[in-house]
Design a protein around this motif. Structure first.
Motif, short mmCIF file in Angstrom:
data_model
loop_
_atom_site.label_atom_id
_atom_site.label_comp_id
_atom_site.label_asym_id
_atom_site.label_seq_id
_atom_site.Cartn_x
_atom_site.Cartn_y
_atom_site.Cartn_z
N TYR A 83 0.95 -1.26 -0.07
CA TYR A 83 -0.05 0.08 0.15
C TYR A 83 0.69 1.30 -0.11
O TYR A 83 0.41 2.44 -0.60
N TYR A 87 0.54 4.48 -2.54
CA TYR A 87 0.32 5.69 -2.23
C TYR A 87 1.19 6.34 -3.03
O TYR A 87 0.96 7.61 -3.51
N VAL A 90 -0.05 7.04 -6.50
CA VAL A 90 -1.42 7.83 -6.52
C VAL A 90 -0.79 9.21 -6.32
O VAL A 90 -1.50 10.02 -7.12
N ALA A 91 0.10 9.50 -5.20
CA ALA A 91 0.60 11.15 -5.30
C ALA A 91 1.09 11.49 -6.46
O ALA A 91 1.18 12.54 -6.95
N GLU A 141 4.12 4.06 8.23
CA GLU A 141 3.70 3.85 6.82
C GLU A 141 2.60 2.75 6.79
O GLU A 141 1.71 2.86 6.13
N MET A 144 -0.79 4.81 7.14
CA MET A 144 -1.17 5.67 6.26
C MET A 144 -2.45 5.27 5.41
O MET A 144 -2.90 4.08 5.37
N SER A 145 -2.95 6.32 4.64
CA SER A 145 -4.33 6.29 4.07
C SER A 145 -4.28 6.61 2.75
O SER A 145 -3.42 7.37 2.52
N TRP A 146 -5.50 6.42 1.82
CA TRP A 146 -5.66 7.20 0.51
C TRP A 146 -5.60 8.59 0.54
O TRP A 146 -4.99 9.44 -0.12
N ASP A 148 -4.13 10.33 2.91
CA ASP A 148 -2.88 10.98 2.95
C ASP A 148 -2.15 11.14 1.86
O ASP A 148 -1.67 12.16 1.63
N ALA A 149 -2.22 10.18 0.81
CA ALA A 149 -1.71 10.33 -0.32
C ALA A 149 -2.16 11.09 -1.42
O ALA A 149 -1.27 12.12 -1.93
#
Length: 271
Positions: A83, A87, A90-91, A141, A144-146, A148-149
Motif C-alpha cells: 500500500y 500511495y 497515487v500521489a 507507513e 497511512m491512508s488514501w 494522506d496520499a
C-alpha cells in the motif's frame, strides 16, 4: 564555473524545504546567465535523482519486491509496503496530471523576483505553522491512508510555482495528515524519484546535438557531477538534521532570502 555553481545550488536546495527552482532562478539572475533550453536543467535533475536512488536503493528494492510479492501471494507481512507503493503511485499521478496543466498556466509569469519572494515567504509561513501550531502525528507507513496520499499529491503540485518547495510541501502535507517525521520524510524523498524522473523524461526530447554545442559537453558533465555530489550531501544532512533540528530554521532562511530578493533583484527581470 557557472555550471559548477548552478549544479551546487540545485543539489543543495533540491531536497531541503527551500525551493531549488527559486534558487536556480536567483542564481541565474545573479550570474547574469540564462540557461538555454531544458538540456542543462535535465542534467541538473538527473544528478539529484541518481543521488536519491543511490541513497534509498534498499528501500526501493524492498518496496518493489514486497509490492509484487503481495500481488502474487497476498502475504500479510508485505501488505503495508504494497500500500505504501500504491500511495506513492497515487500521489505521483495527481502531481503529474495537475502539474502538466498548471505548468502551461504558470509559464514564466510567476518567475519574477516579487512572485518568487512571495512564494518563499509562504513556504516559510507554512513551515512555522506546521511546527508550532500543529501537533506532530504518530502514524507510521502501515497506518497511512488514501486520503494522506491524495493530500500530499495535491499539495506537491504547488511546487510548480517558483519559491514553493517540493520537498517542503510534501513534508508539510505529510505532517499535516498526521504522519510521524520519519514516515513523512521517507515518503517525501521516495516521491521525488518518479516526480523528478518523470519531468526529466517529458523534457528529454529537448536534448540535442545543438544543445551540447551551445552549452558545451564539459559544463553539462560538470553540472551533473556537482549536482549529484551536493544532492547526496543534502540528503544525508537533512535526514540527520530533522531527527533533532527544527523546521523553523528553514522558515527563517526563506524569509531572509525573500527579503534579499526584494531588496537586490530587479523587479522587471523575468526569465
Amino acid at each position: 564555473m557557472e555550471a559548477i555553481i548552478l549544479g551546487a545550488v540545485q543539489g543543495i536546495a533540491e531536497f531541503l524545504p527551500i525551493s531549488s527552482t527559486a534558487h536556480i532562478i536567483i542564481a541565474q539572475l545573479l550570474l547574469g546567465y540564462s540557461i538555454p533550453g531544458l538540456s542543462f536543467e535535465i542534467f541538473l535533475h538527473l544528478g539529484s535523482i541518481i543521488a536519491v536512488i543511490l541513497f534509498f536503493w534498499r528501500d526501493i528494492t524492498h518496496i518493489v519486491s514486497a509490492f509484487f510479492r503481495y500481488l502474487a501471494k497476498r502475504e500479510k507481512e508485505d501488505r503495508s509496503e504494497f500500500y505504501f507503493g500504491l500511495y506513492l503511485i497515487v500521489a505521483t499521478m495527481i502531481t503529474g496530471l495537475l502539474g502538466v496543466m498548471l505548468e502551461d498556466v504558470v509559464g514564466n509569469a510567476l518567475k519574477t523576483p516579487i512572485m518568487i519572494a512571495i512564494a518563499l515567504a509562504l513556504t516559510g509561513i507554512f513551515l512555522i505553522a506546521i511546527e508550532r501550531f500543529h501537533q506532530v502525528g504518530n502514524k507510521s507507513e502501515s497506518e497511512m491512508s488514501w486520503f494522506d496520499a491524495i493530500i500530499i499529491g495535491f499539495v506537491q503540485t504547488l511546487a510548480v510555482i517558483p519559491g514553493i518547495s517540493r520537498s517542503g510541501s510534501t513534508l508539510i502535507a505529510g505532517l499535516y495528515t498526521g504522519l510521524n517525521r520519519d514516515t513523512a520524510v521517507r515518503f517525501s524523498f521516495l516521491l521525488s524519484i518518479p516526480v523528478i524522473l518523470g519531468s526529466s523524461v517529458l523534457a528529454i526530447t529537448d536534448i540535442s546535438a545543438g544543445s551540447f554545442r551551445t552549452i558545451g559537453t564539459g559544463p553539462l558533465i560538470a553540472a551533473f557531477i556537482t549536482s549529484f555530489v551536493t544532492s547526496l550531501i543534502g540528503i544525508i544532512w537533512l535526514i540527520d538534521f530533522l531527527k533533532k533540528g527544527r523546521l523553523i530554521y528553514f522558515a527563517l532562511y526563506c524569509f531572509l532570502l525573500a527579503a534579499i530578493v526584494l531588496a537586490f533583484l530587479d523587479e522587471a527581470t523575468v526569465l
